[in-house]
Design a protein around this motif. Structure first.
Motif, PDB file in Angstrom:
ATOM      1  N   GLN A  45     -30.390   3.900 -23.899  1.00  0.00           N
ATOM      2  CA  GLN A  45     -29.175   3.212 -23.441  1.00  0.00           C
ATOM      3  C   GLN A  45     -29.321   2.829 -21.970  1.00  0.00           C
ATOM      4  OE1 GLN A  45     -25.316   5.285 -22.562  1.00  0.00           O
ATOM      5  NE2 GLN A  45     -24.693   4.262 -24.463  1.00  0.00           N
ATOM      6  N   GLY A  46     -28.911   1.630 -21.622  1.00  0.00           N
ATOM      7  CA  GLY A  46     -28.928   1.200 -20.226  1.00  0.00           C
ATOM      8  C   GLY A  46     -27.532   1.235 -19.617  1.00  0.00           C
ATOM      9  N   TYR A  47     -27.452   1.358 -18.304  1.00  0.00           N
ATOM     10  CA  TYR A  47     -26.143   1.386 -17.648  1.00  0.00           C
ATOM     11  C   TYR A  47     -26.291   0.864 -16.213  1.00  0.00           C
ATOM     12  CZ  TYR A  47     -27.731   5.599 -15.245  1.00  0.00           C
ATOM     13  OH  TYR A  47     -28.428   6.477 -14.478  1.00  0.00           O
ATOM     14  N   ARG A  48     -25.174   0.446 -15.691  1.00  0.00           N
ATOM     15  CA  ARG A  48     -25.131   0.006 -14.302  1.00  0.00           C
ATOM     16  C   ARG A  48     -23.702   0.175 -13.791  1.00  0.00           C
ATOM     17  NH1 ARG A  48     -28.013  -5.380 -12.363  1.00  0.00           N
ATOM     18  NH2 ARG A  48     -29.760  -3.941 -12.732  1.00  0.00           N
ATOM     19  N   ASN A  49     -23.596   0.654 -12.544  1.00  0.00           N
ATOM     20  CA  ASN A  49     -22.281   0.817 -11.922  1.00  0.00           C
ATOM     21  C   ASN A  49     -21.872  -0.490 -11.244  1.00  0.00           C
ATOM     22  OD1 ASN A  49     -21.974   3.538 -12.639  1.00  0.00           O
ATOM     23  ND2 ASN A  49     -23.172   4.205 -10.863  1.00  0.00           N
ATOM     24  N   PHE A  50     -20.619  -0.861 -11.482  1.00  0.00           N
ATOM     25  CA  PHE A  50     -20.067  -2.065 -10.861  1.00  0.00           C
ATOM     26  C   PHE A  50     -18.887  -1.648  -9.961  1.00  0.00           C
ATOM     27  CE2 PHE A  50     -22.331  -3.761 -14.425  1.00  0.00           C
ATOM     28  CZ  PHE A  50     -22.779  -5.003 -14.021  1.00  0.00           C
ATOM     29  N   GLY A  51     -18.829  -2.219  -8.814  1.00  0.00           N
ATOM     30  CA  GLY A  51     -17.766  -1.887  -7.884  1.00  0.00           C
ATOM     31  C   GLY A  51     -18.368  -1.568  -6.513  1.00  0.00           C
ATOM     32  N   ARG A  52     -17.592  -1.264  -5.573  1.00  0.00           N
ATOM     33  CA  ARG A  52     -16.247  -0.749  -5.641  1.00  0.00           C
ATOM     34  C   ARG A  52     -15.222  -1.880  -5.713  1.00  0.00           C
ATOM     35  NH1 ARG A  52     -16.572   1.195  -0.982  1.00  0.00           N
ATOM     36  NH2 ARG A  52     -15.278  -0.296   0.119  1.00  0.00           N
ATOM     37  N   PHE A  53     -14.224  -1.710  -6.600  1.00  0.00           N
ATOM     38  CA  PHE A  53     -13.098  -2.620  -6.651  1.00  0.00           C
ATOM     39  C   PHE A  53     -11.999  -2.076  -5.734  1.00  0.00           C
ATOM     40  CE2 PHE A  53     -15.357  -3.097 -10.642  1.00  0.00           C
ATOM     41  CZ  PHE A  53     -15.423  -4.478 -10.797  1.00  0.00           C
ATOM     42  N   TYR A  54     -11.366  -2.960  -4.989  1.00  0.00           N
ATOM     43  CA  TYR A  54     -10.325  -2.546  -4.047  1.00  0.00           C
ATOM     44  C   TYR A  54      -9.046  -3.316  -4.337  1.00  0.00           C
ATOM     45  CZ  TYR A  54     -12.229  -6.723  -1.780  1.00  0.00           C
ATOM     46  OH  TYR A  54     -12.689  -7.988  -1.526  1.00  0.00           O
ATOM     47  N   PRO A  55      -7.882  -2.863  -3.802  1.00  0.00           N
ATOM     48  CA  PRO A  55      -6.610  -3.538  -4.086  1.00  0.00           C
ATOM     49  C   PRO A  55      -6.625  -4.993  -3.623  1.00  0.00           C
ATOM     50  CG  PRO A  55      -6.216  -1.380  -3.142  1.00  0.00           C
ATOM     51  CD  PRO A  55      -7.686  -1.652  -2.996  1.00  0.00           C
ATOM     52  N   ALA A  56      -5.958  -5.825  -4.399  1.00  0.00           N
ATOM     53  CA  ALA A  56      -5.847  -7.231  -4.024  1.00  0.00           C
ATOM     54  C   ALA A  56      -4.773  -7.430  -2.965  1.00  0.00           C
ATOM     55  CB  ALA A  56      -5.525  -8.084  -5.252  1.00  0.00           C
ATOM     56  N   LEU A  57      -3.704  -6.618  -3.032  1.00  0.00           N
ATOM     57  CA  LEU A  57      -2.560  -6.836  -2.147  1.00  0.00           C
ATOM     58  C   LEU A  57      -1.902  -5.509  -1.785  1.00  0.00           C
ATOM     59  CD1 LEU A  57      -0.934  -9.787  -4.118  1.00  0.00           C
ATOM     60  CD2 LEU A  57      -2.188 -10.006  -1.971  1.00  0.00           C
ATOM     61  N   PHE A  58      -1.241  -5.505  -0.633  1.00  0.00           N
ATOM     62  CA  PHE A  58      -0.406  -4.381  -0.217  1.00  0.00           C
ATOM     63  C   PHE A  58       0.973  -4.923   0.151  1.00  0.00           C
ATOM     64  CE2 PHE A  58      -4.707  -2.934   0.663  1.00  0.00           C
ATOM     65  CZ  PHE A  58      -4.688  -1.607   0.255  1.00  0.00           C
ATOM     66  N   THR A  59       1.969  -4.039   0.078  1.00  0.00           N
ATOM     67  CA  THR A  59       3.304  -4.422   0.537  1.00  0.00           C
ATOM     68  C   THR A  59       4.064  -3.194   1.007  1.00  0.00           C
ATOM     69  OG1 THR A  59       5.306  -5.678  -0.022  1.00  0.00           O
ATOM     70  CG2 THR A  59       4.471  -4.177  -1.703  1.00  0.00           C
ATOM     71  N   VAL A  60       4.863  -3.351   2.067  1.00  0.00           N
ATOM     72  CA  VAL A  60       5.740  -2.279   2.542  1.00  0.00           C
ATOM     73  C   VAL A  60       6.951  -2.217   1.621  1.00  0.00           C
ATOM     74  CG1 VAL A  60       7.151  -1.445   4.452  1.00  0.00           C
ATOM     75  CG2 VAL A  60       4.977  -2.594   4.923  1.00  0.00           C
ATOM     76  N   ILE A  61       7.230  -1.046   1.079  1.00  0.00           N
ATOM     77  CA  ILE A  61       8.325  -0.932   0.109  1.00  0.00           C
ATOM     78  C   ILE A  61       9.533  -0.179   0.661  1.00  0.00           C
ATOM     79  CG2 ILE A  61       6.808  -1.146  -1.883  1.00  0.00           C
ATOM     80  CD1 ILE A  61       6.935   1.891  -2.204  1.00  0.00           C
ATOM     81  N   SER A  62       9.376   0.571   1.763  1.00  0.00           N
ATOM     82  CA  SER A  62      10.533   1.256   2.351  1.00  0.00           C
ATOM     83  C   SER A  62      10.238   1.618   3.798  1.00  0.00           C
ATOM     84  CB  SER A  62      10.888   2.528   1.567  1.00  0.00           C
ATOM     85  OG  SER A  62       9.907   3.524   1.762  1.00  0.00           O
ATOM     86  N   THR A  63      11.300   1.746   4.592  1.00  0.00           N
ATOM     87  CA  THR A  63      11.176   2.106   6.007  1.00  0.00           C
ATOM     88  C   THR A  63      12.341   3.006   6.392  1.00  0.00           C
ATOM     89  OG1 THR A  63      10.213  -0.068   6.472  1.00  0.00           O
ATOM     90  CG2 THR A  63      10.928   1.247   8.358  1.00  0.00           C
ATOM     91  N   THR A  64      12.055   4.058   7.133  1.00  0.00           N
ATOM     92  CA  THR A  64      13.103   4.940   7.642  1.00  0.00           C
ATOM     93  C   THR A  64      12.891   5.163   9.129  1.00  0.00           C
ATOM     94  OG1 THR A  64      13.261   6.097   5.518  1.00  0.00           O
ATOM     95  CG2 THR A  64      14.213   7.192   7.440  1.00  0.00           C
ATOM     96  N   TRP A  65      13.844   4.692   9.943  1.00  0.00           N
ATOM     97  CA  TRP A  65      13.798   4.921  11.388  1.00  0.00           C
ATOM     98  C   TRP A  65      14.604   6.171  11.708  1.00  0.00           C
ATOM     99  CZ3 TRP A  65      10.777   2.002  14.527  1.00  0.00           C
ATOM    100  CH2 TRP A  65      10.348   0.759  14.032  1.00  0.00           C
ATOM    101  N   THR A  66      14.027   7.056  12.512  1.00  0.00           N
ATOM    102  CA  THR A  66      14.762   8.230  12.988  1.00  0.00           C
ATOM    103  C   THR A  66      15.181   7.951  14.425  1.00  0.00           C
ATOM    104  OG1 THR A  66      13.428   9.679  11.579  1.00  0.00           O
ATOM    105  CG2 THR A  66      14.717  10.712  13.329  1.00  0.00           C
ATOM    106  N   TYR A  67      16.471   7.655  14.586  1.00  0.00           N
ATOM    107  CA  TYR A  67      16.986   7.323  15.910  1.00  0.00           C
ATOM    108  C   TYR A  67      17.182   8.582  16.743  1.00  0.00           C
ATOM    109  CZ  TYR A  67      17.955   2.632  14.090  1.00  0.00           C
ATOM    110  OH  TYR A  67      17.840   1.390  13.550  1.00  0.00           O
ATOM    111  N   PRO A  68      17.149   8.450  18.073  1.00  0.00           N
ATOM    112  CA  PRO A  68      17.421   9.613  18.924  1.00  0.00           C
ATOM    113  C   PRO A  68      18.829  10.131  18.669  1.00  0.00           C
ATOM    114  CG  PRO A  68      16.484   7.802  20.195  1.00  0.00           C
ATOM    115  CD  PRO A  68      16.825   7.246  18.850  1.00  0.00           C
TER     116      PRO A  68
END
Length: 374
Positions: A45-68
Motif C-alpha cells: 500500500q502506498g501513502y502520502r501526507n497532504f497538508g497542512r491545511f489552515y483556516p480560510a477565514l477568521f472573525t471576531v464573535i464577541s468582545t468584553t471591555w472591563t472598564y475602570p
C-alpha cells in the motif's frame, strides 16, 4: 473513507479521482492500494501526507471591555482599561460545513508551536492609529464549542499606566475631542485584531473589527472659586466633566472617581500669615459632583489662597504654587490645559477668599421723621 477507481486518465498513466474534498484543518494521509499483484506478490500500500491545511477565514464573535471602577460604562482618555477580552472563531472555506473542529485541538499545534493564530489589538485608522495603545496579549485559550467550532479567547490584563496598558491617549496637544462610540455619535473607533501565524490570515467581512467598541471620553476635574467669612470651613464645589463634542458637561455617569483634598498645592495670594490655610476632605463623586472638598484656616484671618488639587505629582508642581503636600490623587487623565498657552496640562485650581464682608447678622432700621410716614 474509501473510493474505488478502475478507469485511467485520458493520458493513461494515472488514475484521476474527482469530487474529493477536505473541510478541516491539519494534514490528511491519502493511501492507495490495488487488488492486483506483481509477479504473484502483493503490492504494498502506498501513502502520502497532504497538508497542512489552515483556516480560510477568521472573525471576531464577541468582545468584553472591563472598564475602570467596575461596573463602569466608560473610560477617560489616558485612563487604562482594567482589561479586554475577545473571541475569534476559525472558519473553513466551505459553504456547506464552515465550522472547524480540529483547529482548537492541541494536536494541530503540538509539532509546530506557533502555527495556530494569535491576535493582538490595534486601531485601524490613519487619524487615530497612534492614539490607541495595546500591549501584547496576556491570555490565550482555544477550545471546541458545540462540538464543531474552534474558538480562541484572548485577553489583556490591567495596568496602572496608559503607556503599558490598553489605553486611548489624548491628543499630543491635549486639545479635547470625542467622545468616541457614545450616544452623542461624534467619533467612532475602529479597534481591530491583528493576527500572527506562520499561515496566511484572512477575515470575513468586518470580521477583523472588535464586535463592541468602547465608550471613551475626554474628562477633567473642575473646582469653583468662592469665598466666605474668616475662621470657617468653606466648601469648594468639585465636578468631573466630559467633552460632549461642543462643550463640557458634568459627567453624571461618573459615581466612582475619588479624591483626597489633603493632597494639594497652594499659593498665597494675600495673607499676613504663613501656612494658615489648607485644603481637606475626601469623597467619591456622585453623578459627577461632590461638596466634600473643604478649605479651612488654623487662625482667623483675612487672606486669599489659590489651591490646586494634585492629580499627578509626577508631572511636577504647578508653576505658581508655593508648596505642595505629599502624594497625589493618581488621576492624571483628569488634568487639563487650563492656561491654554502651551501643550501640557495642569491640576484644577480654585481661589478661596477668607474674610468677605457680609454685613451685620441683624439690621435695625430707624426711619426719619417725615420720610416713612411718622
Amino acid at each position: 473513507m474509501e473510493k474505488d477507481h478502475d478507469n485511467k486518465s485520458s493520458a493513461g498513466d494515472y488514475y484521476d479521482y474527482s469530487n474529493l474534498a477536505w473541510d478541516e484543518v491539519g494534514s490528511i494521509q491519502l493511501q492507495a492500494d490495488t487488488e492486483s499483484s506483481y509477479f504473484g506478490m502483493d503490492i504494498n500500500q502506498g501513502y502520502r501526507n497532504f497538508g497542512r491545511f489552515y483556516p480560510a477565514l477568521f472573525t471576531v464573535i464577541s468582545t468584553t471591555w472591563t472598564y475602570p471602577n467596575s461596573p463602569g460604562t466608560f473610560v477617560y482618555m489616558g485612563q487604562p482599561f482594567d482589561g479586554v477580552e475577545f473571541e475569534v472563531e476559525a472558519f473553513s472555506g466551505s459553504s456547506i460545513t464552515p465550522e472547524l473542529q480540529n483547529y482548537a485541538h492541541d494536536e494541530y499545534d503540538k509539532d509546530n508551536l506557533g502555527i495556530r493564530a494569535s491576535f493582538n489589538l490595534f486601531e485601524d485608522s490613519t487619524e487615530f492609529g497612534s492614539r490607541f495603545n495595546a500591549p501584547n496579549m496576556t491570555g490565550e485559550d482555544w477550545d471546541v464549542r458545540d462540538g464543531t467550532r474552534s474558538v480562541g479567547t484572548f485577553s489583556f490584563g490591567s495596568s496602572s499606566e496608559c503607556s503599558t496598558g490598553v489605553c486611548w491617549k489624548k491628543r499630543t496637544d491635549f486639545v479635547e475631542d470625542g467622545p468616541f462610540n457614545s450616544d452623542e455619535n461624534i467619533e467612532d473607533s475602529l479597534i481591530s485584531v491583528s493576527g500572527m501565524s506562520d499561515d496566511p490570515i484572512n477575515y470575513t467581512t468586518d470580521g477583523q473589527r472588535l464586535s463592541e467598541q468602547p465608550d471613551i471620553r475626554f474628562g477633567r476635574i473642575v473646582l469653583e472659586d468662592l469665598g466666605g467669612i474668616e475662621d470657617t470651613n468653606i466648601t469648594v464645589p468639585l465636578a468631573v466633566e466630559y467633552w460632549n463634542g461642543s462643550r463640557f458637561l458634568s459627567n453624571t455617569d461618573d459615581s466612582s472617581t475619588g479624591f483626597d483634598g489633603s493632597r494639594h498645592c497652594y499659593q498665597v495670594i494675600r495673607s499676613d500669615h504663613t501656612n494658615n490655610a489648607a485644603l481637606g476632605g475626601s469623597d467619591t463623586v456622585s453623578f459627577g459632583e461632590s461638596n466634600d472638598l473643604v478649605a479651612s484656616q488654623t487662625d482667623a484671618a483675612r487672606e486669599q489662597i489659590r489651591f490646586w488639587l494634585t492629580l499627578d505629582s509626577s508631572a511636577g508642581e504647578n508653576g505658581e504654587s508655593d508648596s505642595c503636600t505629599t502624594g497625589d490623587n493618581e488621576l492624571p487623565w483628569l488634568r487639563y490645559n487650563w492656561d491654554g498657552s502651551d501643550s501640557d496640562e495642569e491640576d484644577p485650581s480654585a481661589v478661596v477668599t477668607f474674610g468677605i464682608h457680609r454685613g451685620n447678622d441683624k439690621v435695625i432700621f430707624r426711619g426719619e421723621s417725615g420720610l416713612t410716614g411718622q
